[in-house]
Structures are given as structure tokens and as C-alpha cells.
Design a protein around this motif. Structure first.
Motif, PDB file in Angstrom:
ATOM      1  N   LEU A 104       0.820  -1.206   0.000  1.00  0.00           N
ATOM      2  CA  LEU A 104       0.000   0.000   0.000  1.00  0.00           C
ATOM      3  C   LEU A 104       0.860   1.264   0.000  1.00  0.00           C
ATOM      4  CD1 LEU A 104      -2.892  -0.828   2.507  1.00  0.00           C
ATOM      5  CD2 LEU A 104      -2.752  -1.250   0.044  1.00  0.00           C
ATOM      6  N   HIS A 105       0.475   2.193  -0.845  1.00  0.00           N
ATOM      7  CA  HIS A 105       1.043   3.535  -0.842  1.00  0.00           C
ATOM      8  C   HIS A 105      -0.150   4.466  -0.624  1.00  0.00           C
ATOM      9  CE1 HIS A 105       4.811   1.907  -2.514  1.00  0.00           C
ATOM     10  NE2 HIS A 105       4.026   1.183  -3.303  1.00  0.00           N
ATOM     11  N   GLU A 106      -0.523   4.652   0.619  1.00  0.00           N
ATOM     12  CA  GLU A 106      -1.713   5.448   0.939  1.00  0.00           C
ATOM     13  C   GLU A 106      -1.358   6.929   0.920  1.00  0.00           C
ATOM     14  OE1 GLU A 106      -4.589   3.484   3.870  1.00  0.00           O
ATOM     15  OE2 GLU A 106      -2.671   2.598   4.428  1.00  0.00           O
ATOM     16  N   GLU A 107      -1.077   7.393  -0.278  1.00  0.00           N
ATOM     17  CA  GLU A 107      -0.662   8.780  -0.462  1.00  0.00           C
ATOM     18  C   GLU A 107      -0.942   9.197  -1.891  1.00  0.00           C
ATOM     19  OE1 GLU A 107       3.622   9.081  -0.172  1.00  0.00           O
ATOM     20  OE2 GLU A 107       3.896   7.099  -1.061  1.00  0.00           O
ATOM     21  N   PHE A 108      -0.997  10.483  -2.107  1.00  0.00           N
ATOM     22  CA  PHE A 108      -1.108  11.016  -3.450  1.00  0.00           C
ATOM     23  C   PHE A 108       0.301  11.138  -4.015  1.00  0.00           C
ATOM     24  CE2 PHE A 108      -5.014  13.204  -1.628  1.00  0.00           C
ATOM     25  CZ  PHE A 108      -5.886  12.272  -2.164  1.00  0.00           C
ATOM     26  N   LEU A 109       0.481  10.692  -5.246  1.00  0.00           N
ATOM     27  CA  LEU A 109       1.805  10.765  -5.858  1.00  0.00           C
ATOM     28  C   LEU A 109       1.993  12.131  -6.506  1.00  0.00           C
ATOM     29  CD1 LEU A 109       2.268   7.211  -7.395  1.00  0.00           C
ATOM     30  CD2 LEU A 109       2.753   8.058  -5.083  1.00  0.00           C
ATOM     31  N   ARG A 110       3.121  12.727  -6.195  1.00  0.00           N
ATOM     32  CA  ARG A 110       3.464  14.054  -6.706  1.00  0.00           C
ATOM     33  C   ARG A 110       4.872  14.008  -7.303  1.00  0.00           C
ATOM     34  NH1 ARG A 110      -0.234  17.676  -4.336  1.00  0.00           N
ATOM     35  NH2 ARG A 110      -1.315  16.842  -2.500  1.00  0.00           N
ATOM     36  N   ALA A 111       5.303  15.138  -7.800  1.00  0.00           N
ATOM     37  CA  ALA A 111       6.621  15.201  -8.440  1.00  0.00           C
ATOM     38  C   ALA A 111       7.744  14.827  -7.478  1.00  0.00           C
ATOM     39  CB  ALA A 111       6.853  16.607  -9.004  1.00  0.00           C
ATOM     40  N   LEU A 136       2.155  13.745 -15.397  1.00  0.00           N
ATOM     41  CA  LEU A 136       3.170  13.443 -14.394  1.00  0.00           C
ATOM     42  C   LEU A 136       3.578  11.980 -14.470  1.00  0.00           C
ATOM     43  CD1 LEU A 136       4.891  14.148 -11.925  1.00  0.00           C
ATOM     44  CD2 LEU A 136       2.875  13.675 -10.490  1.00  0.00           C
ATOM     45  N   ILE A 137       2.600  11.086 -14.565  1.00  0.00           N
ATOM     46  CA  ILE A 137       2.910   9.651 -14.651  1.00  0.00           C
ATOM     47  C   ILE A 137       3.700   9.350 -15.915  1.00  0.00           C
ATOM     48  CG2 ILE A 137       1.880   7.365 -14.947  1.00  0.00           C
ATOM     49  CD1 ILE A 137      -0.455   8.396 -13.170  1.00  0.00           C
ATOM     50  N   ASN A 138       3.298   9.933 -17.029  1.00  0.00           N
ATOM     51  CA  ASN A 138       4.022   9.726 -18.283  1.00  0.00           C
ATOM     52  C   ASN A 138       5.471  10.164 -18.148  1.00  0.00           C
ATOM     53  OD1 ASN A 138       3.963   9.460 -21.474  1.00  0.00           O
ATOM     54  ND2 ASN A 138       4.931  11.422 -21.022  1.00  0.00           N
ATOM     55  N   ASP A 139       5.682  11.372 -17.665  1.00  0.00           N
ATOM     56  CA  ASP A 139       7.036  11.912 -17.574  1.00  0.00           C
ATOM     57  C   ASP A 139       7.896  11.089 -16.620  1.00  0.00           C
ATOM     58  OD1 ASP A 139       5.961  13.804 -19.218  1.00  0.00           O
ATOM     59  OD2 ASP A 139       6.082  15.458 -17.795  1.00  0.00           O
ATOM     60  N   ALA A 140       7.303  10.703 -15.478  1.00  0.00           N
ATOM     61  CA  ALA A 140       8.063   9.925 -14.498  1.00  0.00           C
ATOM     62  C   ALA A 140       8.457   8.564 -15.062  1.00  0.00           C
ATOM     63  CB  ALA A 140       7.237   9.751 -13.222  1.00  0.00           C
ATOM     64  N   CYS A 141       7.530   7.917 -15.761  1.00  0.00           N
ATOM     65  CA  CYS A 141       7.826   6.593 -16.318  1.00  0.00           C
ATOM     66  C   CYS A 141       8.844   6.669 -17.452  1.00  0.00           C
ATOM     67  CB  CYS A 141       6.536   5.934 -16.801  1.00  0.00           C
ATOM     68  SG  CYS A 141       5.470   5.350 -15.474  1.00  0.00           S
ATOM     69  N   VAL A 142       8.722   7.683 -18.299  1.00  0.00           N
ATOM     70  CA  VAL A 142       9.693   7.841 -19.385  1.00  0.00           C
ATOM     71  C   VAL A 142      11.084   8.070 -18.817  1.00  0.00           C
ATOM     72  CG1 VAL A 142      10.426   9.320 -21.297  1.00  0.00           C
ATOM     73  CG2 VAL A 142       8.025   8.643 -21.091  1.00  0.00           C
ATOM     74  N   MET A 143      11.192   8.954 -17.818  1.00  0.00           N
ATOM     75  CA  MET A 143      12.498   9.255 -17.224  1.00  0.00           C
ATOM     76  C   MET A 143      13.086   8.045 -16.510  1.00  0.00           C
ATOM     77  SD  MET A 143      11.886  13.095 -15.706  1.00  0.00           S
ATOM     78  CE  MET A 143      11.321  14.441 -16.770  1.00  0.00           C
ATOM     79  N   ALA A 144      12.218   7.194 -15.965  1.00  0.00           N
ATOM     80  CA  ALA A 144      12.685   6.012 -15.234  1.00  0.00           C
ATOM     81  C   ALA A 144      12.767   4.779 -16.128  1.00  0.00           C
ATOM     82  CB  ALA A 144      11.757   5.731 -14.063  1.00  0.00           C
ATOM     83  N   ILE A 253      12.243  18.653 -21.145  1.00  0.00           N
ATOM     84  CA  ILE A 253      11.693  18.427 -19.805  1.00  0.00           C
ATOM     85  C   ILE A 253      12.599  17.432 -19.099  1.00  0.00           C
ATOM     86  CG2 ILE A 253       9.737  17.534 -18.484  1.00  0.00           C
ATOM     87  CD1 ILE A 253       7.915  18.466 -20.723  1.00  0.00           C
ATOM     88  N   LEU A 254      13.346  17.921 -18.153  1.00  0.00           N
ATOM     89  CA  LEU A 254      14.339  17.091 -17.483  1.00  0.00           C
ATOM     90  C   LEU A 254      14.004  16.835 -16.017  1.00  0.00           C
ATOM     91  CD1 LEU A 254      17.547  18.784 -18.959  1.00  0.00           C
ATOM     92  CD2 LEU A 254      16.315  16.781 -19.820  1.00  0.00           C
ATOM     93  N   ASN A 255      13.019  17.565 -15.499  1.00  0.00           N
ATOM     94  CA  ASN A 255      12.611  17.418 -14.111  1.00  0.00           C
ATOM     95  C   ASN A 255      11.099  17.267 -14.033  1.00  0.00           C
ATOM     96  OD1 ASN A 255      15.279  17.952 -12.758  1.00  0.00           O
ATOM     97  ND2 ASN A 255      15.026  19.926 -13.806  1.00  0.00           N
ATOM     98  N   LEU A 256      10.638  16.529 -13.037  1.00  0.00           N
ATOM     99  CA  LEU A 256       9.206  16.315 -12.860  1.00  0.00           C
ATOM    100  C   LEU A 256       8.552  17.553 -12.263  1.00  0.00           C
ATOM    101  CD1 LEU A 256       9.259  12.664 -11.474  1.00  0.00           C
ATOM    102  CD2 LEU A 256       8.759  13.426 -13.810  1.00  0.00           C
ATOM    103  N   VAL A 257       7.340  17.833 -12.742  1.00  0.00           N
ATOM    104  CA  VAL A 257       6.612  19.024 -12.312  1.00  0.00           C
ATOM    105  C   VAL A 257       5.171  18.639 -11.992  1.00  0.00           C
ATOM    106  CG1 VAL A 257       5.766  21.301 -13.006  1.00  0.00           C
ATOM    107  CG2 VAL A 257       8.038  20.539 -13.737  1.00  0.00           C
ATOM    108  N   ASP A 258       4.620  19.220 -10.925  1.00  0.00           N
ATOM    109  CA  ASP A 258       3.199  19.057 -10.621  1.00  0.00           C
ATOM    110  C   ASP A 258       2.418  20.088 -11.417  1.00  0.00           C
ATOM    111  OD1 ASP A 258       3.267  16.965  -8.667  1.00  0.00           O
ATOM    112  OD2 ASP A 258       4.084  18.403  -7.226  1.00  0.00           O
TER     113      ASP A 258
END
Length: 267
Positions: A104-111, A136-144, A253-258
Motif C-alpha cells: 500500500l502507498h496510501e498517499e497522493f503521488l506528486r513530483a 506526471l505519470i508519463n514523464d516519471a515513467c519515461v524518465m525512469a 523536460i528534465l525534471n518532474l513538475v506538478d
């Protein structure tokens, strides 16, 4: 690993498939999938992933169950109203298949926390309902370099695609940037037919399993669109945009942004 007699019975229909068999089922049991959002899209996807024997399933959702969710979020029951969505989902999945380890990740995912969460998993399933979350999910997954399934629903129409960073186009290759806040209604504002997320979420679960098994043709470079009123599917095709700001040859885009709402379930 050796299967128990109960596991042989549980996964018998998988074991009969040449595309799965013992080797594939072991692969599923050793896989880790993160579902962001335990609501409309996440509910059916989670059910099928747990039933299929995906060994570790992460559920990221900081929301609680509301009466209005029960029309379509099938992993939650009336008695769960007011409770954590992630915990409610975990209880049902554990009863369905005790083999599965639910994190469980009982939290909102942010940058500032999404990268640390998704790095623990082999595949990510986007079950959110806001454009800010999806970018945000797209950018995070692409970067990772994490493959993921995109799904979206509104009123009577849904869409789904699979992104494998480095091999296919990403969400930004189609939609360059989020629309202005509040310019496009969400499901909570425009409505959604209750069965629609079941169709799209099930397709997302199918894509997840195919990716983990390394079988079949994924929905990469294809956006599958479903119209429930006309009962028709259509798809648009395209390749990775070399000028894409996040997956292109020279990303800007090199950093994650909310961009607004946190990455959570909203339907």
C-alpha cells in the motif's frame, strides 16, 4: 519455484496456454506491478491482475471511498464508504488470491515522491482521471524507463495505450502539454457510464499481463478508442515524435513538475 497443488488448480487455465504455461505463470508470480488509483479503472484492473497471479501489486491512492464511487468502482462495497481506497482494495484482493503480496502507498503521488515509488515495480498502470496526473505519470515513467499503461474515460468513451520508453511513443507525443486547468471536465463533472471503466481497465490489465509475459502485440504506437454508445473500437497510429519534450532526441523536460492535482484516482 515449485507450485503447490492449490496453485496448480488456481492457475490451471493459464497453465493450459502455450503462451503462459508453467514458465509464464512463474514469471507473473515474480513480477511487480504498480496501480496508481484504486477507483474506476484501477478496480477491474486490480481484480484481474490479482486473479492472474501477479506476485506483487502496489496500490497508490490517498483517497477514501465515497458513495458516488460505488456505481463503478467494483473493488469497494457499501460498508467501505469513508475508508481508505487502498486498504479497501487490498482486503478484497487478498481474499481473492492469498498468493499476492499487496503493498500500500496510501498517499497522493506528486513530483517529489512518484519516482521513488515507481522504481520498485516492473510495470505501471495509470488509473487516474486528471490530465495533470497523466502527464506526471508519463514523464516519471519515461524518465525512469518504466513501461506503463495509459487509460482514460469520460461519459461513454474510453481510450487506452501502452508506452514502452525507448521503443514507442509516449503520451506527450500525442498530447504535448496539459490543457488549462478546469478547461476539460472530469468524470465527477461530466459523468461516466458505470460499465465503461470495466472495459478499459480490463484492457489495461490485459496489456500488463502481455508485457510481463513478453507475448502478443502491445498497444504501443496505437491509441485504442472505445465508444460505448455505438459499440465500436477504432485506433489511431503514430510513431515517437523525435521532438517530443520528454522522450524526444533532445528532451527539454528534465525534471518532474506538478501541473495541478496529485496523481491519484478521481473518477
Amino acid at each position: 519455484m515449485n507450485f503447490t497443488k492449490e496453485q496448480v488448480k488456481r492457475y490451471k487455465r493459464h497453465l493450459l496456454l502455450d503462451e503462459v504455461s508453467i514458465t509464464g505463470q512463474k514469471r507473473l508470480l515474480e513480477s511487480k506491478v504498480l496501480c496508481i488509483g484504486a477507483g474506476g479503472l484501477g478496480a477491474p484492473a486490480l481484480y484481474y491482475l490479482a486473479a492472474a497471479g501477479v506476485g506483487t501489486i502496489g496500490i497508490a491512492d490517498g483517497d477514501v471511498v465515497d458513495f458516488s464511487n460505488l456505481q463503478r468502482q467494483i473493488v469497494h462495497f457499501t460498508k467501505d464508504v469513508g475508508r481508505s481506497k487502498a486498504l479497501s482494495a487490498k482486503e478484497k484482493l487478498s481474499e481473492l488470491n492469498p498468493d499476492v503480496n499487496i503493498i500500500l502507498h496510501e498517499e497522493f503521488l506528486r513530483a517529489n515522491n512518484i519516482a521513488q515509488v515507481i522504481e520498485q515495480y516492473d510495470f505501471v498502470l495509470d488509473g487516474t482521471d486528471s490530465f495533470s496526473s497523466k502527464f506526471l505519470i508519463n514523464d516519471a515513467c519515461v524518465m525512469a524507463h518504466k513501461a506503463f499503461s495509459h487509460g482514460g474515460i469520460l461519459r461513454f468513451e474510453g481510450q487506452v495505450m501502452t508506452v514502452v520508453p525507448g521503443k514507442s511513443r509516449c503520451y506527450r507525443c500525442i498530447f504535448k502539454e496539459p490543457p488549462p486547468l478546469n478547461s476539460i471536465p472530469t468524470c465527477s463533472e461530466a459523468g461516466v457510464i458505470g460499465v465503461l471503466p470495466g472495459v478499459i481497465g480490463s484492457i489495461q490489465a490485459t496489456e500488463t499481463i502481455k508485457y510481463l509475459l513478453g507475448k502478443g502485440e502491445l498497444l504501443t504506437d496505437r491509441l485504442l478508442i472505445y465508444d460505448a454508445l455505438s459499440m465500436r473500437f477504432r485506433e489511431t497510429r503514430g510513431k515517437r515524435n523525435p521532438k517530443c519534450p520528454v522522450c524526444g532526441d533532445n528532451p527539454t523536460i528534465l525534471n518532474l513538475v506538478d501541473y495541478g492535482d496529485p496523481a491519484c484516482d478521481l473518477p
